[in-house]
Design a protein around this motif. Structure first.
Motif, PDB file in Angstrom:
ATOM      1  N   TYR A  79       0.563   7.659  11.008  1.00 32.19           N
ATOM      2  CA  TYR A  79       1.586   7.182  10.065  1.00 32.19           C
ATOM      3  C   TYR A  79       0.924   6.476   8.874  1.00 32.19           C
ATOM      4  O   TYR A  79       1.262   6.753   7.713  1.00 32.19           O
ATOM      5  CB  TYR A  79       2.545   6.225  10.768  1.00 32.19           C
ATOM      6  N   GLY A  80      -0.017   5.610   9.145  1.00 30.63           N
ATOM      7  CA  GLY A  80      -0.684   4.859   8.086  1.00 30.63           C
ATOM      8  C   GLY A  80      -1.496   5.745   7.160  1.00 30.63           C
ATOM      9  O   GLY A  80      -1.478   5.570   5.937  1.00 30.63           O
ATOM     10  N   LEU A  81      -2.211   6.705   7.748  1.00 28.02           N
ATOM     11  CA  LEU A  81      -3.020   7.602   6.929  1.00 28.02           C
ATOM     12  C   LEU A  81      -2.147   8.486   6.048  1.00 28.02           C
ATOM     13  O   LEU A  81      -2.447   8.697   4.866  1.00 28.02           O
ATOM     14  CB  LEU A  81      -3.918   8.460   7.821  1.00 28.02           C
ATOM     15  N   ARG A  82      -1.060   8.995   6.607  1.00 33.38           N
ATOM     16  CA  ARG A  82      -0.147   9.804   5.791  1.00 33.38           C
ATOM     17  C   ARG A  82       0.500   8.970   4.686  1.00 33.38           C
ATOM     18  O   ARG A  82       0.800   9.480   3.603  1.00 33.38           O
ATOM     19  CB  ARG A  82       0.944  10.418   6.674  1.00 33.38           C
ATOM     20  N   LEU A  83       0.699   7.702   4.967  1.00 28.81           N
ATOM     21  CA  LEU A  83       1.312   6.816   3.979  1.00 28.81           C
ATOM     22  C   LEU A  83       0.440   6.686   2.730  1.00 28.81           C
ATOM     23  O   LEU A  83       0.941   6.434   1.635  1.00 28.81           O
ATOM     24  CB  LEU A  83       1.557   5.441   4.597  1.00 28.81           C
ATOM     25  N   VAL A  84      -0.868   6.879   2.891  1.00 31.85           N
ATOM     26  CA  VAL A  84      -1.780   6.851   1.743  1.00 31.85           C
ATOM     27  C   VAL A  84      -1.352   7.907   0.720  1.00 31.85           C
ATOM     28  O   VAL A  84      -1.345   7.652  -0.486  1.00 31.85           O
ATOM     29  CB  VAL A  84      -3.236   7.097   2.201  1.00 31.85           C
ATOM     30  N   SER A  85      -0.986   9.102   1.214  1.00 31.68           N
ATOM     31  CA  SER A  85      -0.546  10.179   0.320  1.00 31.68           C
ATOM     32  C   SER A  85       0.760   9.830  -0.377  1.00 31.68           C
ATOM     33  O   SER A  85       0.928  10.082  -1.579  1.00 31.68           O
ATOM     34  CB  SER A  85      -0.381  11.487   1.102  1.00 31.68           C
ATOM     35  N   LEU A  86       1.703   9.245   0.369  1.00 33.31           N
ATOM     36  CA  LEU A  86       2.991   8.891  -0.232  1.00 33.31           C
ATOM     37  C   LEU A  86       2.821   7.793  -1.281  1.00 33.31           C
ATOM     38  O   LEU A  86       3.469   7.819  -2.335  1.00 33.31           O
ATOM     39  CB  LEU A  86       3.991   8.456   0.840  1.00 33.31           C
ATOM     40  N   LEU A  87       1.954   6.838  -1.015  1.00 32.06           N
ATOM     41  CA  LEU A  87       1.682   5.788  -1.992  1.00 32.06           C
ATOM     42  C   LEU A  87       1.016   6.367  -3.238  1.00 32.06           C
ATOM     43  O   LEU A  87       1.334   5.968  -4.368  1.00 32.06           O
ATOM     44  CB  LEU A  87       0.796   4.704  -1.377  1.00 32.06           C
ATOM     45  N   ALA A  88       0.118   7.317  -3.035  1.00 31.64           N
ATOM     46  CA  ALA A  88      -0.527   7.981  -4.167  1.00 31.64           C
ATOM     47  C   ALA A  88       0.503   8.749  -4.987  1.00 31.64           C
ATOM     48  O   ALA A  88       0.479   8.735  -6.230  1.00 31.64           O
ATOM     49  CB  ALA A  88      -1.619   8.930  -3.665  1.00 31.64           C
ATOM     50  N   SER A  89       1.438   9.407  -4.305  1.00 31.89           N
ATOM     51  CA  SER A  89       2.498  10.149  -4.981  1.00 31.89           C
ATOM     52  C   SER A  89       3.380   9.216  -5.805  1.00 31.89           C
ATOM     53  O   SER A  89       3.830   9.557  -6.903  1.00 31.89           O
ATOM     54  CB  SER A  89       3.348  10.899  -3.949  1.00 31.89           C
ATOM     55  N   THR A  90       3.618   8.024  -5.275  1.00 34.20           N
ATOM     56  CA  THR A  90       4.400   7.017  -5.992  1.00 34.20           C
ATOM     57  C   THR A  90       3.662   6.566  -7.253  1.00 34.20           C
ATOM     58  O   THR A  90       4.281   6.380  -8.308  1.00 34.20           O
ATOM     59  CB  THR A  90       4.679   5.806  -5.078  1.00 34.20           C
ATOM     60  N   CYS A  91       2.357   6.396  -7.145  1.00 38.11           N
ATOM     61  CA  CYS A  91       1.542   6.066  -8.322  1.00 38.11           C
ATOM     62  C   CYS A  91       1.613   7.185  -9.366  1.00 38.11           C
ATOM     63  O   CYS A  91       1.589   6.920 -10.575  1.00 38.11           O
ATOM     64  CB  CYS A  91       0.086   5.849  -7.925  1.00 38.11           C
ATOM     65  N   ASN A  92       1.718   8.420  -8.895  1.00 40.70           N
ATOM     66  CA  ASN A  92       1.815   9.559  -9.810  1.00 40.70           C
ATOM     67  C   ASN A  92       3.037   9.450 -10.714  1.00 40.70           C
ATOM     68  O   ASN A  92       2.987   9.799 -11.896  1.00 40.70           O
ATOM     69  CB  ASN A  92       1.874  10.875  -9.031  1.00 40.70           C
ATOM     70  N   VAL A  93       4.146   8.978 -10.150  1.00 42.70           N
ATOM     71  CA  VAL A  93       5.373   8.816 -10.938  1.00 42.70           C
ATOM     72  C   VAL A  93       5.105   7.878 -12.115  1.00 42.70           C
ATOM     73  O   VAL A  93       5.483   8.169 -13.261  1.00 42.70           O
ATOM     74  CB  VAL A  93       6.529   8.263 -10.069  1.00 42.70           C
ATOM     75  N   TYR A  94       4.459   6.761 -11.833  1.00 43.12           N
ATOM     76  CA  TYR A  94       4.154   5.773 -12.881  1.00 43.12           C
ATOM     77  C   TYR A  94       3.203   6.357 -13.925  1.00 43.12           C
ATOM     78  O   TYR A  94       3.420   6.209 -15.141  1.00 43.12           O
ATOM     79  CB  TYR A  94       3.546   4.528 -12.247  1.00 43.12           C
ATOM     80  N   LEU A  95       2.156   7.041 -13.466  1.00 41.09           N
ATOM     81  CA  LEU A  95       1.170   7.592 -14.385  1.00 41.09           C
ATOM     82  C   LEU A  95       1.772   8.680 -15.271  1.00 41.09           C
ATOM     83  O   LEU A  95       1.489   8.750 -16.472  1.00 41.09           O
ATOM     84  CB  LEU A  95      -0.023   8.147 -13.603  1.00 41.09           C
ATOM     85  N   ILE A  96       2.604   9.519 -14.686  1.00 35.10           N
ATOM     86  CA  ILE A  96       3.272  10.573 -15.465  1.00 35.10           C
ATOM     87  C   ILE A  96       4.207   9.956 -16.499  1.00 35.10           C
ATOM     88  O   ILE A  96       4.292  10.413 -17.645  1.00 35.10           O
ATOM     89  CB  ILE A  96       4.035  11.537 -14.530  1.00 35.10           C
ATOM     90  N   PHE A  97       4.905   8.896 -16.111  1.00 35.02           N
ATOM     91  CA  PHE A  97       5.774   8.164 -17.036  1.00 35.02           C
ATOM     92  C   PHE A  97       4.957   7.709 -18.254  1.00 35.02           C
ATOM     93  O   PHE A  97       5.364   7.913 -19.408  1.00 35.02           O
ATOM     94  CB  PHE A  97       6.383   6.958 -16.315  1.00 35.02           C
ATOM     95  N   LYS A  98       3.795   7.103 -18.006  1.00 37.11           N
ATOM     96  CA  LYS A  98       2.961   6.572 -19.080  1.00 37.11           C
ATOM     97  C   LYS A  98       2.375   7.684 -19.953  1.00 37.11           C
ATOM     98  O   LYS A  98       2.290   7.549 -21.181  1.00 37.11           O
ATOM     99  CB  LYS A  98       1.829   5.719 -18.501  1.00 37.11           C
ATOM    100  N   ILE A  99       1.982   8.797 -19.316  1.00 40.06           N
ATOM    101  CA  ILE A  99       1.401   9.910 -20.076  1.00 40.06           C
ATOM    102  C   ILE A  99       2.446  10.565 -20.957  1.00 40.06           C
ATOM    103  O   ILE A  99       2.209  10.833 -22.142  1.00 40.06           O
ATOM    104  CB  ILE A  99       0.768  10.952 -19.117  1.00 40.06           C
ATOM    105  N   ARG A 100       3.636  10.812 -20.403  1.00 44.14           N
ATOM    106  CA  ARG A 100       4.707  11.433 -21.192  1.00 44.14           C
ATOM    107  C   ARG A 100       5.211  10.498 -22.287  1.00 44.14           C
ATOM    108  O   ARG A 100       5.635  10.931 -23.346  1.00 44.14           O
ATOM    109  CB  ARG A 100       5.858  11.857 -20.280  1.00 44.14           C
ATOM    110  N   GLU A 101       5.141   9.215 -22.017  1.00 42.86           N
ATOM    111  CA  GLU A 101       5.513   8.225 -23.029  1.00 42.86           C
ATOM    112  C   GLU A 101       4.602   8.355 -24.247  1.00 42.86           C
ATOM    113  O   GLU A 101       5.057   8.281 -25.398  1.00 42.86           O
ATOM    114  CB  GLU A 101       5.399   6.824 -22.434  1.00 42.86           C
ATOM    115  N   ARG A 102       3.321   8.569 -24.021  1.00 45.76           N
ATOM    116  CA  ARG A 102       2.377   8.747 -25.118  1.00 45.76           C
ATOM    117  C   ARG A 102       2.508  10.120 -25.767  1.00 45.76           C
ATOM    118  O   ARG A 102       2.322  10.265 -26.973  1.00 45.76           O
ATOM    119  CB  ARG A 102       0.937   8.582 -24.616  1.00 45.76           C
TER     120      ARG A 102
END
Length: 450
Positions: A79-102
């Motif tokens: 569960y914890g190891l898989r959660l690493v992927s979900l947390l990374a995916s959540t970070c992707n949302v933020y990064l995509i937001f910032k990239i598209r903003e620019r």
């Protein structure tokens, strides 16, 4: 203030909405296909057994090193190891937001950016692996971070994230080279325009043989551009040099089992990528597809020549990796065995769609610098056409590069994209949860994934 709140809330909403699916998948199965190797290795690192290494693993240990973050939370388990992927995916949302903003400075509607960032993060093959312990999602996170800081011209930080991305998945060196290549070519065009007194740099096309010959003959321009690149972008160069040193010492780009991942020229991979782009980018590429059809009908000679070349490539360079033919736990197995492998004529009938798809991609990037366009195609060819295995996960980063740079005239297309991605995700998760496949060497039922 409202903009900042939406920027922060959108990843949190994405994470909260994903948790029920994450939990259901975890309750359904504890291991999915190659995840068994990744999980085993991740647990070794999580328990600080750094000398243990599974020879079946072919990637660098970046994913397992990153997974050490779960140790303080006492989550050294599946569960914890898989959660690493979900947390990374959540970070992707933020990064995509910032990239598209620019990328869309004149259309900074916070709500639209939030919907778009979540929609892009829901790209079905990428989102599916957000719930499993594979390298793809974290690889994408580091790539996005690298790309974001590159777009901000913070090249030192960008190169650091580039190194992290390679540490997770070594083929990401191609995308580090892409960004360095764009920097060099932009520098070259800048110097060339200055020496020739050309005020509009956008008129200089690296697709012109005459322009390339003129630049090549200007040795002073080329040498000065190289010197400037070495001075300004040494971070990317350092990553490249270290990587090349590894390949030379290792004898291969692959870690562990090299036999299943030998370099092979496989040009149709770029055609499959085009098809992938048409399917998953359909809602936001619809207008561009119509424009492409009009362009191709007016350029009959170009279209005919492209068809002939593509048909020859398909006839003499189509390959099928043993994994593709044998593993019925992937969608590519069914696509190949029910169409490409079953009917030889199908390989040729679909060629016009390849031409359309690649032309759509080209026109969708026409607003970018000629250096970026050139490096994109060179990088795609290098990343995709040097491997035999047809795997949709290989298409994720090149598709993301295209999607991050799209100019979308109508905001409705973003809503269509969100509905499209949600629909495909619902369908694929339903198949995953309901369809069971029994293999003699596994006690638990196997399931179909991307």
């Amino acid at each position: 203030m409202a903009h900042k709140a939406i920027e922060i809330l959108s990843p949190l909403i994405f994470f909260a909405a994903s948790i029920p699916i994450f939990n259901k998948l975890y309750g359904t199965t504890q291991s999915v296909i190659d995840e068994e190797f990744h999980l085993r290795q991740g647990l070794h690192y999580c328990h600080k057994r750094f000398s243990e290494w599974d020879p079946k693993i072919t990637t660098f240990p970046g994913l397992y090193i990153a997974s050490i973050i779960v140790i303080p939370f006492d989550m050294c388990n599946v569960y914890g190891l898989r959660l690493v992927s979900l947390l990374a995916s959540t970070c992707n949302v933020y990064l995509i937001f910032k990239i598209r903003e620019r990328a869309t400075p004149l259309q900074r509607n916070s709500l639209v950016l939030a919907i778009e960032s979540m929609s892009i993060s829901l790209l079905p093959p990428l989102y599916f692996f957000s719930h499993l312990y594979y390298t793809d999602v974290l690889s994408m996170t580091f790539f996005l971070a690298m790309y974001y800081y590159w777009s901000k011209r913070s090249h030192g930080i960008s190169a650091i994230f580039g190194a992290f991305s390679v540490l997770v998945r070594q083929t990401n060196i191609v995308w580090v080279v892409l960004l360095l290549g764009v920097c060099f070519l932009d520098e070259l065009i800048e110097m060339y325009a200055y020496r020739k007194g050309i005020k509009r740099k956008s008129t200089i096309s690296l697709c012109s043989v005459k322009t390339i010959a003129s630049i090549a003959s200007s040795w002073g321009v080329v040498l000065q551009s190289i010197v400037n690149t070495l001075k300004l972008f040494y971070g990317y160069i350092t990553v490249m040099v270290v990587f090349v040193a590894f390949v030379v010492s290792n004898g291969s780009i692959v870690v562990g089992d090299k036999s299943a991942h030998e370099a092979t020229l496989h040009v149709p991979q770029i055609f499959y990528f085009g098809l992938f782009t048409l399917i998953f980018g359909a809602p936001v590429l619809f207008e561009k597809a119509r424009e492409t059809l009009r362009t191709l009908t007016k350029s009959k000679k170009f279209y005919a020549a492209s068809l002939i070349i593509f048909l020859i490539v398909v006839r003499y360079n189509t390959m099928a990796h043993p994994y593709l033919l044998a593993d019925n736990r992937h969608y590519t197995f069914y696509i190949w065995n029910r169409f490409y492998g079953k009917y030889e004529w199908f390989r040729f009938v679909i060629v016009p769609l390849y031409v359309l798809a690649l032309k759509v991609i080209q026109l969708s990037m026409a607003h970018l610098s000629s250096g970026f366009q050139l490096m994109f195609w060179v990088s795609c060819f290098t990343a995709l056409c040097c491997q035999k295995l047809l795997e949709v996960r290989y298409f994720l980063i090149p598709f993301m590069i295209l999607r991050l740079n799209l100019k979308i005239r109508n905001r409705r297309y973003i809503i269509f994209e969100l509905v499209w991605n949600l629909s495909i995700n619902i369908l694929t998760f339903m198949i995953f949860f309901k369809k069971e496949i029994y293999w003699s060497n596994y006690s638990e039922p196997q399931r179909i994934i991307w």
